[in-house]
Design a protein around this motif. Sequence first.
Motif, PDB file in Angstrom:
ATOM      1  N   LEU B  86       0.848  -1.189   0.000  1.00 19.01           N
ATOM      2  CA  LEU B  86       0.000   0.000   0.000  1.00 19.01           C
ATOM      3  C   LEU B  86       0.891   1.251   0.000  1.00 19.01           C
ATOM      4  CD1 LEU B  86      -3.139   0.455   2.255  1.00 19.01           C
ATOM      5  CD2 LEU B  86      -1.683   2.368   1.685  1.00 19.01           C
ATOM      6  N   GLY B  87       1.922   1.234   0.848  1.00 18.35           N
ATOM      7  CA  GLY B  87       2.848   2.363   0.901  1.00 18.35           C
ATOM      8  C   GLY B  87       3.569   2.559  -0.426  1.00 18.35           C
ATOM      9  N   LEU B  88       4.074   1.474  -0.984  1.00 17.45           N
ATOM     10  CA  LEU B  88       4.832   1.580  -2.234  1.00 17.45           C
ATOM     11  C   LEU B  88       3.965   2.105  -3.371  1.00 17.45           C
ATOM     12  CD1 LEU B  88       7.362   1.050  -3.948  1.00 17.45           C
ATOM     13  CD2 LEU B  88       6.587  -1.302  -4.260  1.00 17.45           C
ATOM     14  N   THR B  89       2.756   1.555  -3.506  1.00 14.85           N
ATOM     15  CA  THR B  89       1.919   1.989  -4.631  1.00 14.85           C
ATOM     16  C   THR B  89       1.423   3.422  -4.408  1.00 14.85           C
ATOM     17  OG1 THR B  89       0.123   0.753  -3.572  1.00 14.85           O
ATOM     18  CG2 THR B  89       1.171  -0.266  -5.467  1.00 14.85           C
ATOM     19  N   PHE B 144       9.191  -3.934  -0.102  1.00 16.42           N
ATOM     20  CA  PHE B 144       8.290  -2.921  -0.655  1.00 16.42           C
ATOM     21  C   PHE B 144       8.376  -1.628   0.154  1.00 16.42           C
ATOM     22  CE2 PHE B 144       5.417  -6.604  -2.203  1.00 16.42           C
ATOM     23  CZ  PHE B 144       6.289  -6.833  -3.254  1.00 16.42           C
ATOM     24  N   ARG B 145       8.408  -1.759   1.474  1.00 13.25           N
ATOM     25  CA  ARG B 145       8.493  -0.566   2.308  1.00 13.25           C
ATOM     26  C   ARG B 145       9.828   0.146   2.053  1.00 13.25           C
ATOM     27  NH1 ARG B 145       4.428   1.815   4.149  1.00 13.25           N
ATOM     28  NH2 ARG B 145       3.641   0.043   5.325  1.00 13.25           N
ATOM     29  N   GLY B 146      10.891  -0.656   1.926  1.00 14.95           N
ATOM     30  CA  GLY B 146      12.205  -0.083   1.665  1.00 14.95           C
ATOM     31  C   GLY B 146      12.226   0.662   0.335  1.00 14.95           C
ATOM     32  N   LEU B 147      11.612   0.079  -0.682  1.00 18.06           N
ATOM     33  CA  LEU B 147      11.546   0.730  -1.989  1.00 18.06           C
ATOM     34  C   LEU B 147      10.822   2.059  -1.887  1.00 18.06           C
ATOM     35  CD1 LEU B 147      10.756  -2.081  -4.588  1.00 18.06           C
ATOM     36  CD2 LEU B 147      12.671  -0.468  -4.636  1.00 18.06           C
ATOM     37  N   ALA B 238      -6.394   0.370  -2.480  1.00 16.23           N
ATOM     38  CA  ALA B 238      -6.426   0.906  -1.115  1.00 16.23           C
ATOM     39  C   ALA B 238      -5.475   2.093  -0.999  1.00 16.23           C
ATOM     40  CB  ALA B 238      -6.062  -0.196  -0.115  1.00 16.23           C
ATOM     41  N   ALA B 239      -4.328   2.003  -1.685  1.00 13.72           N
ATOM     42  CA  ALA B 239      -3.352   3.099  -1.648  1.00 13.72           C
ATOM     43  C   ALA B 239      -3.948   4.368  -2.238  1.00 13.72           C
ATOM     44  CB  ALA B 239      -2.092   2.693  -2.414  1.00 13.72           C
ATOM     45  N   ILE B 240      -4.720   4.203  -3.305  1.00 15.63           N
ATOM     46  CA  ILE B 240      -5.290   5.384  -3.970  1.00 15.63           C
ATOM     47  C   ILE B 240      -6.316   6.077  -3.077  1.00 15.63           C
ATOM     48  CG2 ILE B 240      -6.725   6.104  -5.927  1.00 15.63           C
ATOM     49  CD1 ILE B 240      -5.207   3.803  -7.487  1.00 15.63           C
ATOM     50  N   ILE B 241      -7.191   5.282  -2.427  1.00 15.96           N
ATOM     51  CA  ILE B 241      -8.186   5.959  -1.580  1.00 15.96           C
ATOM     52  C   ILE B 241      -7.546   6.476  -0.291  1.00 15.96           C
ATOM     53  CG2 ILE B 241     -10.186   4.747  -2.552  1.00 15.96           C
ATOM     54  CD1 ILE B 241     -10.262   3.081   0.003  1.00 15.96           C
ATOM     55  N   TYR B 242      -6.467   5.833   0.128  1.00 16.90           N
ATOM     56  CA  TYR B 242      -5.720   6.331   1.298  1.00 16.90           C
ATOM     57  C   TYR B 242      -5.175   7.725   0.977  1.00 16.90           C
ATOM     58  CZ  TYR B 242      -2.073   6.437   4.943  1.00 16.90           C
ATOM     59  OH  TYR B 242      -1.272   6.765   6.006  1.00 16.90           O
ATOM     60  N   THR B 243      -4.543   7.832  -0.204  1.00 17.02           N
ATOM     61  CA  THR B 243      -3.969   9.112  -0.633  1.00 17.02           C
ATOM     62  C   THR B 243      -5.054  10.180  -0.758  1.00 17.02           C
ATOM     63  OG1 THR B 243      -2.364   7.827  -1.873  1.00 17.02           O
ATOM     64  CG2 THR B 243      -2.483  10.167  -2.381  1.00 17.02           C
ATOM     65  N   ALA B 244      -6.187   9.778  -1.290  1.00 16.60           N
ATOM     66  CA  ALA B 244      -7.279  10.742  -1.482  1.00 16.60           C
ATOM     67  C   ALA B 244      -7.868  11.188  -0.143  1.00 16.60           C
ATOM     68  CB  ALA B 244      -8.366  10.119  -2.347  1.00 16.60           C
ATOM     69  N   ALA B 249       0.538  11.461  -0.312  1.00 16.03           N
ATOM     70  CA  ALA B 249       1.107  10.133  -0.497  1.00 16.03           C
ATOM     71  C   ALA B 249       2.445  10.095   0.198  1.00 16.03           C
ATOM     72  CB  ALA B 249       1.273   9.844  -1.996  1.00 16.03           C
ATOM     73  N   LYS B 250       2.556   9.186   1.166  1.00 13.37           N
ATOM     74  CA  LYS B 250       3.810   9.121   1.906  1.00 13.37           C
ATOM     75  C   LYS B 250       4.262   7.676   2.067  1.00 13.37           C
ATOM     76  CE  LYS B 250       1.062   9.607   6.071  1.00 13.37           C
ATOM     77  NZ  LYS B 250       0.986  10.022   7.434  1.00 13.37           N
ATOM     78  N   ALA B 251       5.566   7.530   2.337  1.00 13.52           N
ATOM     79  CA  ALA B 251       6.170   6.194   2.321  1.00 13.52           C
ATOM     80  C   ALA B 251       5.698   5.310   3.469  1.00 13.52           C
ATOM     81  CB  ALA B 251       7.693   6.300   2.348  1.00 13.52           C
ATOM     82  N   ASP B 252       5.245   5.915   4.570  1.00 18.61           N
ATOM     83  CA  ASP B 252       4.823   5.056   5.683  1.00 18.61           C
ATOM     84  C   ASP B 252       3.316   4.773   5.657  1.00 18.61           C
ATOM     85  OD1 ASP B 252       3.829   7.473   6.404  1.00 18.61           O
ATOM     86  OD2 ASP B 252       4.594   7.450   8.465  1.00 18.61           O
ATOM     87  N   ALA B 253       2.696   5.045   4.503  1.00 16.63           N
ATOM     88  CA  ALA B 253       1.255   4.778   4.389  1.00 16.63           C
ATOM     89  C   ALA B 253       0.977   3.291   4.622  1.00 16.63           C
ATOM     90  CB  ALA B 253       0.755   5.188   2.997  1.00 16.63           C
ATOM     91  N   GLY B 254      -0.035   3.016   5.433  1.00 11.76           N
ATOM     92  CA  GLY B 254      -0.472   1.632   5.617  1.00 11.76           C
ATOM     93  C   GLY B 254       0.417   0.793   6.508  1.00 11.76           C
ATOM     94  N   THR B 255       1.289   1.426   7.287  1.00  8.67           N
ATOM     95  CA  THR B 255       2.158   0.650   8.179  1.00  8.67           C
ATOM     96  C   THR B 255       1.307  -0.113   9.199  1.00  8.67           C
ATOM     97  OG1 THR B 255       3.852   2.337   7.945  1.00  8.67           O
ATOM     98  CG2 THR B 255       4.119   0.785   9.765  1.00  8.67           C
ATOM     99  N   GLY B 256       1.520  -1.403   9.287  1.00 14.44           N
ATOM    100  CA  GLY B 256       0.791  -2.218  10.259  1.00 14.44           C
ATOM    101  C   GLY B 256      -0.612  -2.633   9.818  1.00 14.44           C
TER     102      GLY B 256
END
Lengths: 502, 351
Positions: B86-89, B144-147, B238-244, B249-256
């Motif tokens: 989620l974070g990567l995308t 993925f998180r590292g990327l 999920a990444a797209i609606i998270y960003t919206a 959009a940040k790298a730690d999105a969706g941690t955990g």
Amino acid sequence: MDKPILQLTDIRKSFLAVRALKGVSFDLTAGEVHALLGENGAGKSTLIKVITGAHQPDTGAIQVNGNIVEKLTPASAHKLGIAAIYQQPALFPDLSVAENIALSLEPPKTFRRIRWNARHDQARQLLDRVGAKIDPDAEVRSLSMPEQQLVEIAKALGTGARILIMDEPTASLTHTEVQLLLGVVRDLRTQGVGIIYISHRLEEIFQIADRVTVLRDGESVGTNPVSKINEASLIKLMVGREVASIYPPSETQPRDVVVSLKNLGCASSGVRGVSFDVRAGEIFGLAGLVGAGRTELARILFGITPADGGEISLNGKAIQIHSPREAVEHGIAYVPEDRRRHGVILEMSIAANMTMAIHPQFFPGAWLRFGKEEAFAQTYIRDLQIKAFGPEAPGGSLSGGNQQKVALARWLATKPKVLILDEPTQGVDVGAKSEIHKIIRRLAAQGLAVIMISSDLPEILGMSDRIGVMRGGTVTGILDGKTADPHSVMAAALGQTEGINA
Amino acid sequence: MNTDKHGWKRILLRHETILLFVLVVEWLLFYYFGTSMNRRGITVGFGTMDRQFDILRHSCEIGLLALALTPVILTGGIDLSIGSLLGLTAIVFGKLWHDAHLSIGMAAVCAVGVGALAGGLNATLITTLRIPALIVTLGTYSLFRGLAEAITHGSVTYTDFPASFLFLGQERWLGLPAQAWLFIVVAIATWLLVHRTTFGRSFRAIGFSPEGTRYAGISVERRLTMVYVLAGIVAALAAIIYTARLGQAKADAGTGYELFAITAVVLGGTSIFGGIGSVHGTLLGVAAIAVLKNGLACLPIVIRHNSAEELSGMMTGALLLLALCSSVLPKILSTWRSRRQSHLPQQTKIA
């Protein structure tokens, strides 16, 4: 001979409806090698398990050193000096020889000092007794198969074994290795150990055994001194029953060749140079002892372990089979030996099991149609007389024979060209067995090419139009089903050259 | 006992009924204790429509991940990497829009493509190298998180998205939070896939017996590839609606998030060993966790001690363990009862 150290009287043992031992008596004296012979399923393994305490007999008496043993458990058998070694040594490969031996000898206390020197010396002594020049500190992994067998024997001797059961110890050994092991057996005999020796290799029996007992269908059909019997009469004893006429007669004339194998092999599963044809409407029986490569051959044809040599052709066209999915697409069906693991999915309904191999055809667009599926399952339940609560009953709720019919239905639904059956009636009760035989006959009559693997000799003889006999991963003989008799099949399976018209 | 016609189905039904009951009780309790009037006579707290929509809005992302995980877990697998994915995308989406000046639509399509590729990577490692899914996705979890952090150098966040895009995450459409519609569509599609197609049937079969499925001529590799690729695609959605929703959009999105999603799936009655489970169970699991989390934050005592985070963690854990117990309890009881019965004759003899 003197008093027996082990005496079994009228041992009976049943598993559900299957009577594995029907009153077997057996005795063993000190310093004797007593061979135990019989076809697969004759009851040898059950008898061994009774002696080692793994199975409790239903009735019958066990005497060790003249004393009646009320309840023999693995632990008490161990204490009475009964030990067994098997075809595959059961050692810990990452531990040393001395550690492996110590594991069975030292008391199982949580906290105690390990006396490494004592362990080493003890292992050295025991290995000397079997005449093995093995370093006690060597890792078991680094030892050859016969060396591991010797370690097993040394381990057994260490526990003070007076009764040693050797269950096909030579099955995976080469000729010279066998001679080495037989030498050890002779030494043990002079040390007064009583040995029960099981082997399919008749020549070994004549080299080593003093007496031989033949089991057939869970009964002892005779104990003879080896000096008073020959190979031919032994084979006759093993298979000597009449082939029952319960097998439905063959009605069809075999038609065109459907599947043809040329020099087929697969190094990883030990199958090599297999060539034969099977025609439409023909039942081709595959006979042989366990480990001869029959199931392995079936797994090649079904794409589970793809071939790495030779050729498979179907209706005259050469084909490659890399996976079961491809095999199904080519019209090859395989009803596997282990039906609980591979034949049906126990947790899923009968209906779901039956349609599993025909998902793309039966459910267009991948949408499930429960009504259609249920009706479909009902027709097979009626057709094959499957006893179940209904199409929704889980596969695991059925008896062995009915599970086998469900597995069969799954593959009939694919409308295959080639049907491979692996031990189709193993563990199936008599009634279901003859029903399955009738179904197989009917399928052949409809033009299927049937390959039937069976260790049940009467079944092979009663059902097959032709019989391929396998030994050591290849077909060593093809017999005509009409003229073959138990003797010729058994002789070919055991590697006797007479009676084979290849 | 095993000959019951619908044995496992009944247990499943019972599990979901219990969960529904728990959800209703939970909701009523929070409604009663978490709702109050403020000085101006306006209702505030749990019982307002705004709060209810908020719960829905906040559970969409974890809900999507839980939906994606349901088929994966049905096959007896697991995907720990979807939170990281989620974070990567999210970063891929943000960077393509912000730095590569792609349109929002194109950036979204590319993000979904990256999600599919990442799922394909998981599947390839699992099927061809035959490494357990747990190990593979534990690796890609870090990868993925590292990327994502490498792309942003750990500090860049992409913001200033156009209002038309933020609408998806922050406004209402046809009476519901806009992203809820996406969630509903994915939920229906997943339900149909799992419960009404041969694919769902084969996922279960693989969960029960991978070898048995292979022997039925079904390509286990293809089916596994399908579930992991789908999980990747849904993670990208999920990444797209998270960003919206957050406008960045940040790298730690969706941690955990992966752990919350797994919790929801298991709470919903899906067996972690595969084979048994349902999509509606997962939806109930997601709802139970979301209501618990938000409801606690509305309780006056919790607000006073500012301990919503800690409490919700504890309560979610307790709920999960309770749910697991409730499915095992009948079994324990029946063995206990049968053991008692087997002792009874002896006791009567003594008496």
